[in-house]
Scaffold this active site. Sequence first.
Site, PDB file in Angstrom:
ATOM      1  N   LYS A 194       0.849  -1.203   0.000  1.00 58.93           N
ATOM      2  CA  LYS A 194       0.000   0.000   0.000  1.00 58.93           C
ATOM      3  C   LYS A 194       0.882   1.250   0.000  1.00 58.93           C
ATOM      4  CE  LYS A 194      -3.959   1.998   2.532  1.00 58.93           C
ATOM      5  NZ  LYS A 194      -4.791   1.909   3.761  1.00 58.93           N
ATOM      6  N   SER A 216      -9.808   2.545   2.959  1.00 55.74           N
ATOM      7  CA  SER A 216      -8.899   3.200   2.041  1.00 55.74           C
ATOM      8  C   SER A 216      -8.037   2.235   1.219  1.00 55.74           C
ATOM      9  CB  SER A 216      -7.975   4.144   2.807  1.00 55.74           C
ATOM     10  OG  SER A 216      -7.100   3.423   3.669  1.00 55.74           O
ATOM     11  N   SER A 265      -9.871   0.085   7.037  1.00 53.05           N
ATOM     12  CA  SER A 265      -9.275   0.204   5.699  1.00 53.05           C
ATOM     13  C   SER A 265      -8.666  -1.086   5.154  1.00 53.05           C
ATOM     14  CB  SER A 265      -8.208   1.298   5.688  1.00 53.05           C
ATOM     15  OG  SER A 265      -8.822   2.552   5.775  1.00 53.05           O
TER      16      SER A 265
END
Lengths: 99, 516
Positions: free
Chosen positions: B81, B156, B180
């Site tokens: 990420k 997210s 997330s």
Amino acid sequence: MSDFSREQVQHLAGLARIALTPDEIDHLATELGTIVDNVRKVSEVATADVPATSHPIPLHNVLRADVVGDVLTNEQALAGAPDAADGRFRVSAILGEEQ
Amino acid sequence: MSDDLTRLSASALAARLAAREVSSVEATSAHLDRIAEVDGGIHAFLHVAGEAALKRASEIDQLRADGHDVGPLGGVPVAIKDVLCTSDMPSTAASKILEGWIPPYDATVVARLRSANLVPIGKTNMDEFAMGSSTEYSAYGPTRNPWDHDRIPGGSGGGSAAAVAAFEAPFALGSDTGGSIRQPASVTGTVGVKPTYGGVSRYGAIALASSLDQVGPVSRTVLDAALLHDVIGGHDPRDSTSLDELWPSFADAARAGAENLSLSGLRIGVVKQFSGDGFQAGVTQRFTEALGILERAGAEIVEVSAPNFEYAIAAYYLILPAEASSNLAKFDSVRFGLRVTPEGGGTVEQVMAASREAGFGPEVKRRIILGTYALSAGYYDAYYGSAQKVRTLIQRDFDAAFEKVDLLVSPSAPTTAFRFGEKTDDPLSMYLNDITTIPANLAGVPGMGLPIGLAPEDGLPVGLQVMAPAREDARLYRFGATLEALLEDTWGHPLLDLLPAQPTLQARTEPEGGAL
């Protein structure tokens, strides 16, 4: 409904160092009112006898040996800087003319 | 066995690498080819490592050929990420303010991936600074859900979840501040784990809300998540909130769970507050069916009330903006990131304000301003102080629940993947999407999301969230592997076998370029 004035949003934006446009200020004044109305409900249960929790898992002071660690070199620290000179970060004037 | 290496789980791929049936270069190339083929449509990646990944893969192949022990996951590709610092790839947290920024160091979790001889293949898309539940707030454009390109992949960490669901990477790292990792897992039919707070180092994770953030694994199987967690977890002296203790092998826990499918003696609590209004019918249906499967495997299912969970979102949207407004003060146009000088010049303060105006997106500005308000004199006690008290009450709800049960379960998210644009005009409705996942962050307890089927009304994945007491992450892996095996017995195949074929669209990312 909580009302946020444009002046209030402008003031907060100044504290947060964000040069919002007039349009953004209008939007935020409305949105913040709605959000604050909803988050205010925390006070319904947050009575005086309830202690606050700042951190999910209790921790005590975390110490380490007082020796130089593996740290960035001067070049590494400056590598991502928008501007640098003589091994330092370079910025524009700290004080404006009126100051 | 399938010849398509991208269809293998990380553990199956690792086994074939160890047996020298395939090389890391072949495995890495297969995933890079898949990215080139489908990521133009999905946009899970902000940066693809390309040649650098192939070079690393070749080095690991050489190590193995020379007789070195490259570890259980040696040569397996992994996606990262974009919130995590990587010294050889841009790390932008999907923000314009960090466009092209290459950090001078690796996050501890990234360093551990490298030490374990995993091959980083790229950086995944996310909501800017991890603020959002849909990736629609990425400054570089949204990620599309591989199940339906008109829908969000969650957020997210939508990029990591979509990359793994679409077989662009066997597994990935994510971060979870309010859901997330778990909510994107839910809407993409993948597995995601938020570890116990402090179980995984946050050093080098670009901070959103420091008392809530945790880095964790994203994968297609429970065992793969456990293997990745084993690599990244454990004490890190560079993170002062890192727990200084020894953890059991999560992979062993997952293997034990897949081996012994009896749940007799296990007490499972169903959170009463996470049902009813606001929960999509198909989500409730699949969740109820999963409870039936658990009961038939011998588990005792009891309803548990957590009355203060109702206040979790309100507390979260005070604590998070407050901590974020402080954490994001570092983006000052001095040490790194964007600098915008107003016309005619200006003081450092004016430059800072112009840079932040240009570099931050609307949701980031909204939360910084909200946090600044919540922390300002005269409001601090009423808002931030009260929210911290709610945090205590939520912890007490968890403590009371775990007196009665070993694990808590709920749907991972109230609905399946929603359409783009459905919630962007109404920040509050976006915030409500995280109702099921936020309490675990506020209390620091671990949570796992795993797929339990497709909702009948829309054919989209539904997830189940399971939570354990702090430090009992192993319990999640054991249980998760059992439930996964029971469900796959019922279905006859993994859920992702039903993923529609992806349209072929050339990736927009350059193999060695910056973030877009």
